[in-house]
Scaffold this motif. Structure first.
Motif, PDB file in Angstrom:
ATOM      1  N   TYR A 119       0.849  -1.194   0.000  1.00  0.00           N
ATOM      2  CA  TYR A 119       0.000   0.000   0.000  1.00  0.00           C
ATOM      3  C   TYR A 119       0.876   1.231   0.000  1.00  0.00           C
ATOM      4  O   TYR A 119       2.083   1.169   0.227  1.00  0.00           O
ATOM      5  N   ASP A 120       0.222   2.356  -0.266  1.00  0.00           N
ATOM      6  CA  ASP A 120       0.953   3.619  -0.292  1.00  0.00           C
ATOM      7  C   ASP A 120       0.848   4.263   1.096  1.00  0.00           C
ATOM      8  O   ASP A 120      -0.214   4.793   1.460  1.00  0.00           O
ATOM      9  N   PRO A 121       1.921   4.224   1.898  1.00  0.00           N
ATOM     10  CA  PRO A 121       1.835   4.705   3.280  1.00  0.00           C
ATOM     11  C   PRO A 121       1.685   6.218   3.388  1.00  0.00           C
ATOM     12  O   PRO A 121       1.278   6.740   4.432  1.00  0.00           O
ATOM     13  N   ASP A 122       2.001   6.925   2.295  1.00  0.00           N
ATOM     14  CA  ASP A 122       1.972   8.391   2.365  1.00  0.00           C
ATOM     15  C   ASP A 122       0.642   8.992   1.914  1.00  0.00           C
ATOM     16  O   ASP A 122       0.381  10.165   2.144  1.00  0.00           O
ATOM     17  N   LYS A 123      -0.159   8.174   1.244  1.00  0.00           N
ATOM     18  CA  LYS A 123      -1.408   8.727   0.715  1.00  0.00           C
ATOM     19  C   LYS A 123      -2.464   8.754   1.824  1.00  0.00           C
ATOM     20  O   LYS A 123      -2.833   7.712   2.379  1.00  0.00           O
ATOM     21  N   VAL A 124      -2.909   9.949   2.124  1.00  0.00           N
ATOM     22  CA  VAL A 124      -3.838  10.130   3.247  1.00  0.00           C
ATOM     23  C   VAL A 124      -5.234   9.623   2.881  1.00  0.00           C
ATOM     24  O   VAL A 124      -5.745   9.913   1.804  1.00  0.00           O
ATOM     25  N   VAL A 125      -5.817   8.861   3.785  1.00  0.00           N
ATOM     26  CA  VAL A 125      -7.229   8.479   3.639  1.00  0.00           C
ATOM     27  C   VAL A 125      -8.024   9.562   4.372  1.00  0.00           C
ATOM     28  O   VAL A 125      -7.928   9.699   5.593  1.00  0.00           O
ATOM     29  N   HIS A 126      -8.755  10.363   3.597  1.00  0.00           N
ATOM     30  CA  HIS A 126      -9.431  11.526   4.183  1.00  0.00           C
ATOM     31  C   HIS A 126     -10.697  11.129   4.939  1.00  0.00           C
ATOM     32  O   HIS A 126     -11.301  10.095   4.653  1.00  0.00           O
ATOM     33  N   GLN A 127     -11.080  12.002   5.857  1.00  0.00           N
ATOM     34  CA  GLN A 127     -12.277  11.745   6.656  1.00  0.00           C
ATOM     35  C   GLN A 127     -13.516  11.575   5.762  1.00  0.00           C
ATOM     36  O   GLN A 127     -14.383  10.752   6.047  1.00  0.00           O
ATOM     37  N   GLU A 128     -13.582  12.328   4.651  1.00  0.00           N
ATOM     38  CA  GLU A 128     -14.735  12.206   3.739  1.00  0.00           C
ATOM     39  C   GLU A 128     -14.822  10.788   3.195  1.00  0.00           C
ATOM     40  O   GLU A 128     -15.916  10.235   3.020  1.00  0.00           O
TER      41      GLU A 128
ATOM     42  N   GLU B 124      -0.356   0.984  -6.974  1.00  0.00           N
ATOM     43  CA  GLU B 124      -0.653   0.669  -8.372  1.00  0.00           C
ATOM     44  C   GLU B 124      -0.238  -0.768  -8.650  1.00  0.00           C
ATOM     45  O   GLU B 124       0.868  -1.169  -8.299  1.00  0.00           O
ATOM     46  N   VAL B 125      -1.146  -1.557  -9.216  1.00  0.00           N
ATOM     47  CA  VAL B 125      -0.732  -2.909  -9.602  1.00  0.00           C
ATOM     48  C   VAL B 125      -0.808  -3.056 -11.124  1.00  0.00           C
ATOM     49  O   VAL B 125      -1.719  -2.549 -11.759  1.00  0.00           O
ATOM     50  N   THR B 126       0.185  -3.742 -11.653  1.00  0.00           N
ATOM     51  CA  THR B 126       0.214  -3.900 -13.106  1.00  0.00           C
ATOM     52  C   THR B 126      -0.479  -5.194 -13.500  1.00  0.00           C
ATOM     53  O   THR B 126      -1.008  -5.327 -14.582  1.00  0.00           O
ATOM     54  N   GLU B 127      -0.497  -6.136 -12.549  1.00  0.00           N
ATOM     55  CA  GLU B 127      -1.054  -7.441 -12.881  1.00  0.00           C
ATOM     56  C   GLU B 127      -1.971  -7.893 -11.748  1.00  0.00           C
ATOM     57  O   GLU B 127      -1.578  -7.881 -10.580  1.00  0.00           O
ATOM     58  N   ILE B 128      -3.225  -8.226 -12.092  1.00  0.00           N
ATOM     59  CA  ILE B 128      -4.136  -8.736 -11.060  1.00  0.00           C
ATOM     60  C   ILE B 128      -3.920 -10.252 -10.958  1.00  0.00           C
ATOM     61  O   ILE B 128      -4.079 -10.978 -11.932  1.00  0.00           O
ATOM     62  N   LYS B 129      -3.521 -10.689  -9.778  1.00  0.00           N
ATOM     63  CA  LYS B 129      -3.270 -12.129  -9.584  1.00  0.00           C
ATOM     64  C   LYS B 129      -4.587 -12.887  -9.538  1.00  0.00           C
ATOM     65  O   LYS B 129      -5.554 -12.413  -8.940  1.00  0.00           O
ATOM     66  N   LYS B 130      -4.598 -14.072 -10.117  1.00  0.00           N
ATOM     67  CA  LYS B 130      -5.796 -14.910 -10.059  1.00  0.00           C
ATOM     68  C   LYS B 130      -5.923 -15.426  -8.623  1.00  0.00           C
ATOM     69  O   LYS B 130      -4.933 -15.783  -7.997  1.00  0.00           O
ATOM     70  N   LYS B 131      -7.148 -15.422  -8.114  1.00  0.00           N
ATOM     71  CA  LYS B 131      -7.332 -15.857  -6.734  1.00  0.00           C
ATOM     72  C   LYS B 131      -7.328 -17.377  -6.649  1.00  0.00           C
ATOM     73  O   LYS B 131      -7.964 -18.041  -7.462  1.00  0.00           O
ATOM     74  N   ALA B 132      -6.637 -17.911  -5.661  1.00  0.00           N
ATOM     75  CA  ALA B 132      -6.677 -19.354  -5.427  1.00  0.00           C
ATOM     76  C   ALA B 132      -7.921 -19.644  -4.591  1.00  0.00           C
ATOM     77  O   ALA B 132      -8.045 -19.145  -3.470  1.00  0.00           O
ATOM     78  N   ARG B 133      -8.837 -20.379  -5.139  1.00  0.00           N
ATOM     79  CA  ARG B 133     -10.079 -20.672  -4.428  1.00  0.00           C
ATOM     80  C   ARG B 133     -10.513 -22.112  -4.691  1.00  0.00           C
ATOM     81  O   ARG B 133     -10.118 -22.715  -5.673  1.00  0.00           O
ATOM     82  N   ARG B 134     -11.354 -22.642  -3.798  1.00  0.00           N
ATOM     83  CA  ARG B 134     -11.927 -23.965  -4.011  1.00  0.00           C
ATOM     84  C   ARG B 134     -12.739 -23.959  -5.295  1.00  0.00           C
ATOM     85  O   ARG B 134     -13.384 -22.943  -5.607  1.00  0.00           O
ATOM     86  N   PRO B 135     -12.782 -25.075  -5.993  1.00  0.00           N
ATOM     87  CA  PRO B 135     -13.575 -25.105  -7.220  1.00  0.00           C
ATOM     88  C   PRO B 135     -15.076 -24.986  -6.929  1.00  0.00           C
ATOM     89  O   PRO B 135     -15.530 -25.370  -5.843  1.00  0.00           O
ATOM     90  N   ILE B 136     -15.813 -24.473  -7.888  1.00  0.00           N
ATOM     91  CA  ILE B 136     -17.257 -24.225  -7.711  1.00  0.00           C
ATOM     92  C   ILE B 136     -17.983 -25.474  -7.220  1.00  0.00           C
ATOM     93  O   ILE B 136     -18.808 -25.409  -6.305  1.00  0.00           O
ATOM     94  N   LYS B 137     -17.633 -26.632  -7.786  1.00  0.00           N
ATOM     95  CA  LYS B 137     -18.397 -27.841  -7.434  1.00  0.00           C
ATOM     96  C   LYS B 137     -18.164 -28.309  -5.991  1.00  0.00           C
ATOM     97  O   LYS B 137     -18.930 -29.091  -5.466  1.00  0.00           O
TER      98      LYS B 137
END
Ligand SMILES: Cc1cc2nc3c(=O)[nH]c(=O)nc-3n(C[C@H](O)[C@H](O)[C@H](O)COP(=O)(O)O)c2cc1C
Length: 170
Positions: A10-19, A151-164
């Protein structure tokens, strides 16, 4: 939601504003709950308003969590009431479910705002209860870090249990 991730970068310097915090907590507030009981409560520690409470909460996290999140500007404790508000209704079996759903409303909105709301269970429950005067009829469900995603250049595929393995028809 595929763009939501519990990232540790994460970006430690970017302020998360109250709004922005106001927008997030409003979505949690408007969540559905059993009997409309709204069993969730939140304690918000924001560096902008009180450095000490943020430090106090950080010190309650496990060391591995402290290591990656020590530069966060906003940490939020989510709490769930053990009982319904109306005394005759007794224990609220659905409170944790409803609090999780409220948390997720906040998390999804955060993701749509390029924020990451990362839940953690790695904390010292007794320490938080003591430092933040948590009443005995509340469970601590998670501590969420709200940070600006890097900033992410590549979205990693999530490892998850198969639908079935999860969904069953008929
Ligand atoms: C209740 C809860 C507790 C979690 N505790 C931690 C934690 O202590 N530290 C951490 O880095 N991530 C924690 N996570 C994040 C999970 O590891 C993460 O959600 C999971 O690996 C799936 O990844 P994703 O959220 O990016 O899809 C927690 C998530 C939840 C929902």
């Amino acid at each position: 939601m595929k763009v939501r991730h519990s990232r540790r970068s994460y970006d430690p310097d970017k302020v998360v504003h109250q709004e922005e915090i106001n927008m997030l907590i409003e979505d949690a507030r408007l969540s559905p709950s059993c009997f409309g009981d709204e069993p969730w409560r939140y304690i918000i520690c924001n560096k902008q308003s009180n450095q000490n409470s943020l430090k106090d909460l950080l010190s309650c996290l496990t060391e591995p969590n402290q290591n990656w999140i020590k530069n966060a500007q906003v940490l939020i404790i989510s709490l769930s009431s053990k009982n319904f508000r109306k005394p005759d209704k007794g224990k609220n079996f659905w409170a944790k479910h409803d609090t999780g759903a409220a948390n997720y409303a906040l998390i999804l909105l955060a993701a749509s705002m390029n924020l990451t709301a990362h839940q953690m269970s790695g904390f010292d429950r007794n320490k938080i209860e003591e430092k933040f005067n948590i009443p005995g009829d509340f469970n601590i469900m998670s501590v969420m870090a709200v940070v600006y995603a890097e900033e992410v250049t590549e979205i990693k595929k999530k490892a998850r249990r198969p639908i079935k393995e999860i969904f069953f028809y008929d």
